[in-house]
Design a protein around this motif. Structure first.
Motif, mmCIF file in Angstrom:
data_model
loop_
_atom_site.group_PDB
_atom_site.id
_atom_site.type_symbol
_atom_site.label_atom_id
_atom_site.label_comp_id
_atom_site.label_asym_id
_atom_site.label_seq_id
_atom_site.Cartn_x
_atom_site.Cartn_y
_atom_site.Cartn_z
ATOM 1 N N UNK A 117 0.859 -1.233 -0.200
ATOM 2 C CA UNK A 117 -0.091 0.121 0.223
ATOM 3 C C UNK A 117 0.918 1.468 -0.011
ATOM 4 N N UNK A 118 2.072 1.247 -0.396
ATOM 5 C CA UNK A 118 3.032 2.377 -0.357
ATOM 6 C C UNK A 118 3.139 3.125 -1.676
ATOM 7 N N UNK A 119 2.699 2.405 -2.626
ATOM 8 C CA UNK A 119 2.987 3.071 -4.182
ATOM 9 C C UNK A 119 2.280 4.300 -4.185
ATOM 10 N N UNK A 120 1.287 4.698 -3.396
ATOM 11 C CA UNK A 120 0.589 6.256 -3.622
ATOM 12 C C UNK A 120 1.270 7.234 -2.867
ATOM 13 N N UNK A 121 2.197 6.733 -2.061
ATOM 14 C CA UNK A 121 2.840 7.982 -1.217
ATOM 15 C C UNK A 121 4.483 7.848 -0.963
ATOM 16 N N UNK A 122 5.066 6.931 -1.620
ATOM 17 C CA UNK A 122 6.453 7.011 -1.688
ATOM 18 C C UNK A 122 7.107 6.499 -2.938
ATOM 19 N N UNK A 123 8.344 7.112 -3.324
ATOM 20 C CA UNK A 123 9.293 6.631 -4.374
ATOM 21 C C UNK A 123 9.705 5.033 -4.208
ATOM 22 N N UNK A 124 9.595 4.496 -5.335
ATOM 23 C CA UNK A 124 10.163 2.967 -5.359
ATOM 24 C C UNK A 124 10.988 2.813 -6.525
ATOM 25 N N UNK A 125 12.033 1.823 -6.301
ATOM 26 C CA UNK A 125 12.903 1.823 -7.452
ATOM 27 C C UNK A 125 13.506 0.321 -7.755
ATOM 28 N N UNK A 126 13.869 -0.056 -8.850
ATOM 29 C CA UNK A 126 14.207 -1.191 -9.352
ATOM 30 C C UNK A 126 15.667 -0.849 -10.171
ATOM 31 N N UNK A 127 16.681 -1.828 -10.164
ATOM 32 C CA UNK A 127 17.679 -1.713 -11.081
ATOM 33 C C UNK A 127 17.970 -3.025 -11.912
ATOM 34 N N UNK A 128 18.142 -3.039 -13.077
ATOM 35 C CA UNK A 128 18.535 -4.103 -13.841
ATOM 36 C C UNK A 128 19.615 -3.819 -14.906
ATOM 37 N N UNK A 129 20.466 -4.818 -15.001
ATOM 38 C CA UNK A 129 21.295 -4.762 -16.179
ATOM 39 C C UNK A 129 20.787 -4.455 -17.586
ATOM 40 N N UNK A 130 21.187 -3.488 -18.323
ATOM 41 C CA UNK A 130 20.498 -2.980 -19.457
ATOM 42 C C UNK A 130 20.292 -4.371 -20.485
ATOM 43 N N UNK A 131 21.148 -5.228 -20.641
ATOM 44 C CA UNK A 131 20.703 -6.601 -21.264
ATOM 45 C C UNK A 131 19.738 -7.508 -20.704
#
Length: 163
Positions: A117-131
């Motif tokens: 339930x945090x999508x509406x009030x906080x930033x979230x991130x993900x990182x992945x290799x470009x390939x």
């Protein structure tokens, strides 16, 4: 000699999203750049290159509306020395739009705070290799706002040669 016009062809079966050129996006509060610097340091550590001052470049600002998605694909190099992609989801109310990243037929799914339930009030991130193959599942309610950054080796880094 004339200059040919270049157009991006859009196949809505592959990708359906609105995008804003990064030149039209600015952050006036220095807390954003300070936070991004801290995040970049954490990313370097997680990717096994602690102590390297990675370069991070805003590539796109995306808006996914109901029906918005991006089929499985691999990123192309958007900036010189790019090796990974950072996805920052801004606070937004939506359902769907999970990021799936595939590695050797194993799918990792990032819901960016929807389950908690945090999508509406906080930033979230993900990182992945470009390939890495990845996809964005369809949005079925609301709107999802996302910043896409290219993560690059610094210009001071030694060139890496692959044989």
């Amino acid at each position: 000699m004339g200059v040919a016009s270049i157009e991006t062809l859009v196949d809505l079966k592959v990708r359906r999203t609105w995008q804003l050129d990064p030149k039209r996006v600015s952050f006036e509060d220095t807390k954003w750049s300070d936070g991004l610097a801290v995040l970049t340091t954490q990313i370097a550590k997680r990717l096994g290159c602690a102590g390297v001052d990675l370069d991070v470049h805003l590539y796109k600002f995306l808006l996914y509306e109901p029906g918005g998605h991006f089929a499985k694909h691999r990123d192309t190099e958007k900036h010189h020395r790019m090796f990974a992609t950072l996805v920052v989801q801004l606070p937004s109310i939506h359902k769907g739009g999970e990021l799936s990243v595939f590695k050797q037929d194993v799918e990792s799914v990032y819901d960016f705070g929807q389950r908690t339930g945090q999508a509406s009030h906080a930033c979230h991130c993900a990182v992945h290799y470009a390939d890495a193959e990845h996809a964005v599942k369809p949005i079925f309610e609301g709107y999802r706002l996302v910043l896409i950054y290219s993560i690059c080796w610094p210009t001071t880094a030694q060139e890496v040669h692959q044989f």
